[in-house]
Motif scaffolding. Structure first.
Motif, PDB file in Angstrom:
ATOM      1  N   ALA A  44       0.825  -1.210   0.000  1.00  0.00           N
ATOM      2  CA  ALA A  44       0.000   0.000   0.000  1.00  0.00           C
ATOM      3  C   ALA A  44       0.857   1.256   0.000  1.00  0.00           C
ATOM      4  N   GLU A  45       1.914   1.275   0.807  1.00  0.00           N
ATOM      5  CA  GLU A  45       2.785   2.449   0.858  1.00  0.00           C
ATOM      6  C   GLU A  45       3.489   2.674  -0.475  1.00  0.00           C
ATOM      7  N   LEU A  46       3.901   1.587  -1.102  1.00  0.00           N
ATOM      8  CA  LEU A  46       4.569   1.705  -2.391  1.00  0.00           C
ATOM      9  C   LEU A  46       3.610   2.222  -3.461  1.00  0.00           C
ATOM     10  N   LEU A  51       1.113   6.365  -7.043  1.00  0.00           N
ATOM     11  CA  LEU A  51      -0.169   6.966  -7.407  1.00  0.00           C
ATOM     12  C   LEU A  51      -0.155   8.484  -7.239  1.00  0.00           C
ATOM     13  N   LEU A  52       0.320   8.954  -6.087  1.00  0.00           N
ATOM     14  CA  LEU A  52       0.321  10.393  -5.837  1.00  0.00           C
ATOM     15  C   LEU A  52       1.265  11.124  -6.785  1.00  0.00           C
ATOM     16  N   THR A  53       2.356  10.492  -7.152  1.00  0.00           N
ATOM     17  CA  THR A  53       3.266  11.094  -8.123  1.00  0.00           C
ATOM     18  C   THR A  53       2.573  11.266  -9.467  1.00  0.00           C
ATOM     19  N   GLY A  98      -1.142  -2.791  10.998  1.00  0.00           N
ATOM     20  CA  GLY A  98      -0.765  -2.162   9.753  1.00  0.00           C
ATOM     21  C   GLY A  98      -1.924  -1.436   9.100  1.00  0.00           C
ATOM     22  N   THR A  99      -1.695  -1.017   7.847  1.00  0.00           N
ATOM     23  CA  THR A  99      -2.757  -0.354   7.103  1.00  0.00           C
ATOM     24  C   THR A  99      -3.759  -1.393   6.620  1.00  0.00           C
ATOM     25  N   THR A 121       0.959  -7.544  -4.898  1.00  0.00           N
ATOM     26  CA  THR A 121       0.009  -6.474  -5.195  1.00  0.00           C
ATOM     27  C   THR A 121       0.692  -5.294  -5.870  1.00  0.00           C
ATOM     28  N   PHE A 122       1.850  -4.908  -5.381  1.00  0.00           N
ATOM     29  CA  PHE A 122       2.568  -3.790  -5.998  1.00  0.00           C
ATOM     30  C   PHE A 122       2.964  -4.124  -7.432  1.00  0.00           C
TER      31      PHE A 122
END
Length: 677
Positions: A44-46, A51-53, A98-99, A121-122
């Motif tokens: 998720a963090e990756l 995504l935000l970039t 965790g998330t 997932t990543f």
């Protein structure tokens, strides 16, 4: 030259165990030896970093909104009652600390429940996050909305939660809901029938099977018995089954088939047991029961430090538990003789509950249920012909046996009750958009359950068809509500409908009558934008006292700094004026207002920065333009609309509008935008 994405990922991962090689080749994680993190980065963090970039590059500024949505979704999934019903058992250990948004991402990545490689997932989603980030994010938001939709429907919630608890991935269930082979989503009834079919397959029990032959000591029967008993508990539960107390705990059939039940007679058990009721008492505390709850909380606080000493014994514990149970159930034990002191019998019952561990039996000590059953019996005794009507009404999915909102006075005309029962089915036979408005037209104040700072927090009714669970909760009276606060308005509406008026007609008659006070009730009834199906909310409003010219629409159950809210009057103003979103400078419009309900909420115009807000006496205008051409345009509009000193007054009598402030404000807003402001 390395790309911006390369820099962003490198920066984001620089302190972690893991780095990726965005430049090509290495698809596998590598150890970063310099500055180890407390834990490895998650999928998720990756994905969030990528995504935000992407969003920042495509629509600068939008990344802040996506990040806020990400955090909002994570907060929803951190609610144990949502997480427990949606998460596959394999997620529960990871989800504790965790998330939890990983659940949605894993679902979209079709991650297997076991045996998946690290960063599955990543690896599956990173390309789409880099090239079609907004499309990917829409899928995440859609999946989150679907889960919340199921959560709001207790019947679907319970069936889906059972399947998930038995190991069925939520992604599979989502696939059933969306349909297969491009055929589109099935009807709700077809989807529920499919759930029933899958439940039968999971339980693996036929109606002709001899259940008595199953035994928990048999390995072959053990899992089957667990599932049967879980399904039985769910089926006999009114409302949502508390999966959060079941999933992730090591339940064994010894809890049910115990050879010798152990009493709660150890200090460790006393200490543990007293902690949970304390939180429950704080949750149900209102201005009506504070006199009872506060002394109990003080008793618990005084007892906890002494539990491990000789000053505290079994007798004191039993007495304290008795007081807690009575407070949680408004002091009533079903079938109790109220003419004498029942404390000895209650203490005995407490000992029985503690011995058997049946703390769920607290639900049976319900004053509202007892009173409602007595009223139904009295009505049926006076009018035996109504028995079938009562039974039919009790079967309605929004009532489920509880008729606390209905007038059950035995002396009423039997034909009137029958007509009201028939019209209740008609009222909820289709979309519910006009139901809350029609109730307001009949004087509804809502289900008010908290009041502070001069504002009342009230539930006025859900607008979306899938929100039946909210209506079901609304029609049930609470312990201190007798009669139900919505009863008078509902009975009046049903009578109007029996006379041939539709809910829409009732609303129109109310809003078109010149003598109708133009207060908060009038505006909410007239303007669908203030209660529309497009809003992300649950039918809750925070309304200022008096005529109520400040209304905050929270997403869930509070106006606080943890989420963003709508402003009801500004919603209606913008829609009535026909202003396009590109003229509005509020980031995240329309659910864009943070903070408490008492804070000012302004509509910001993009070209001039001019701000508009709803006030008791009219529309407030602030941050007036300073550029000469814009100021001239503003002054001309202000003169036309009789606005002066940053204020457009609404004609009033005794503090209540005599002319429609939305109509006046919309004309003002249209002219401001047309003038280039």
């Amino acid at each position: 030259m390395p790309s911006l994405l390369h820099h962003r990922i490198s920066f984001y991962l620089s302190a972690g165990h893991l780095v990726r090689n965005p430049g090509g080749g290495g698809a596998h994680p590598a150890v970063h030896p310099a500055e180890p993190r407390p834990h490895p980065l998650t999928d998720a963090e990756l994905i969030k970093a990528v995504l935000l970039t992407y969003v920042e590059q495509v629509i600068p500024g939008r990344e802040t909104e996506v990040a806020a949505q990400w955090d909002s979704i994570e907060r929803d999934l951190q609610r144990d009652e949502i997480w427990a019903f949606a998460a596959h058992p394999s997620h529960h250990s990871a989800g504790q600390n965790g998330t939890r948004i990983d659940l949605l991402l894993d679902t979209l990545a079709n991650k297997p429940s076991s045996g998946a490689r690290r960063f599955h997932t990543f690896d599956a989603l990173q390309e789409k996050a880099k090239t079609q980030g907004l499309a990917l994010w829409d899928e995440v938001v859609s999946l989150h909305a679907q889960i919340l939709g199921w959560f709001e429907e207790p019947r679907l919630y319970n069936k889906i939660g059972f399947l998930v608890a038995c190991g069925m991935p939520i992604g599979s269930i989502l696939g059933w809901a969306q349909g297969a082979d491009g055929q589109g989503a099935p009807a709700k009834s077809a989807f529920e029938a499919l759930l029933n079919y899958r439940i039968r397959a999971v339980v693996q029990v036929d109606i002709n099977d001899d259940l008595d032959a199953l035994h928990y000591e048999s390995r072959a029967d053990y899992e089957k018995l667990q599932r049967i008993l879980l399904l039985f508990n769910i089926a006999t539960c009114r409302g949502r089954f508390p999966f959060e107390y079941h999933v992730g705990h090591s339940w064994s059939l010894e809890h049910i088939h115990a050879q010798s039940a152990q009493k709660l007679n150890r200090v460790e058990q006393w200490d543990s047991w007293l902690q949970a009721p304390r939180q429950a008492l704080q949750t149900i505390q209102t201005e009506h029961n504070t006199a009872v709850i506060e002394p109990l909380l003080a008793d618990i606080d005084a007892a906890l430090p002494t539990v491990h000493t000789r000053q505290f014994d079994q007798k004191q514990f039993s007495a304290l538990v008795a007081g807690i149970l009575m407070a949680l159930n408004d002091g009533v034990v079903e079938e109790a003789d109220h003419t004498r002191n029942n404390m000895p019998a209650l203490l005995s019952e407490v000992d029985t509950l503690m011995a058997k561990g049946l703390l769920a039996e607290v639900k049976t000590f319900n004053k509202v249920q007892v009173r409602n059953e007595q009223a139904k019996r009295a009505l049926a005794a006076q009018h035996p012909s109504l028995l079938e009507t009562l039974n039919h009404l009790e079967d309605h999915e929004l009532l489920r046996g509880g008729l606390t909102v209905f007038d059950l006075t035995p002396t009423q005309d039997a034909a009137t009750f029958t007509q009201r029962a028939e019209q209740f089915f008609t009222l909820f036979d289709g979309p519910t958009l006009e139901v809350s408005a029609a109730l307001l037209a009949k004087g509804h104040d809502g289900h008010i359950y908290r009041k502070r700072n001069g504002y009342r927090f009230t539930y006025l009714g859900a607008t979306k068809p899938r929100q039946t669970g909210l209506w079901e909760d609304h029609w049930r009276a609470r312990n201190n509500e007798h009669p139900h606060p919505s009863s008078v308005a509902l009975m009046a509406l049903l009578d109007d409908m029996a006379s041939g008026n539709s809910a829409q007609t009732v609303v129109e008659q109310f809003t078109n009558t010149p003598s109708t006070p133009k207060d908060w009730r009038y505006y909410l009834a007239k303007y669908a934008a203030m209660r529309g199906t497009q809003l992300d909310f649950a039918g809750n409003y925070v309304i200022a006292d008096g005529p109520g010219y400040a209304i905050c629409i929270p997403k869930s159950d509070s106006c606080n700094g943890r989420s963003f809210h709508h402003d009801a009057y500004l919603l209606a103003l913008v829609q009535e004026a026909g202003i396009a979103p590109e003229h509005i400078d509020n980031e995240g419009w329309p659910r864009c207002f943070p903070g408490d309900q008492t804070e000012e909420r302004h509509l910001k115009l993009r070209r001039s920065g001019l701000q508009i807000r709803c006030m008791e006496g009219g529309w407030g205008l602030s941050n007036l333009p300073t550029q000469a051409d814009q100021r001239r345009a503003f002054d001309q509009v202000a003169i036309k609309h009789l606005a002066s000193n940053g204020f457009c007054a609404i004609p009033q009598a005794n503090g209540v509008d005599t002319e429609d402030r939305i109509v006046i404000g919309a004309a003002l807003l249209r002219d401001l935008v047309a003038s280039g402001l």
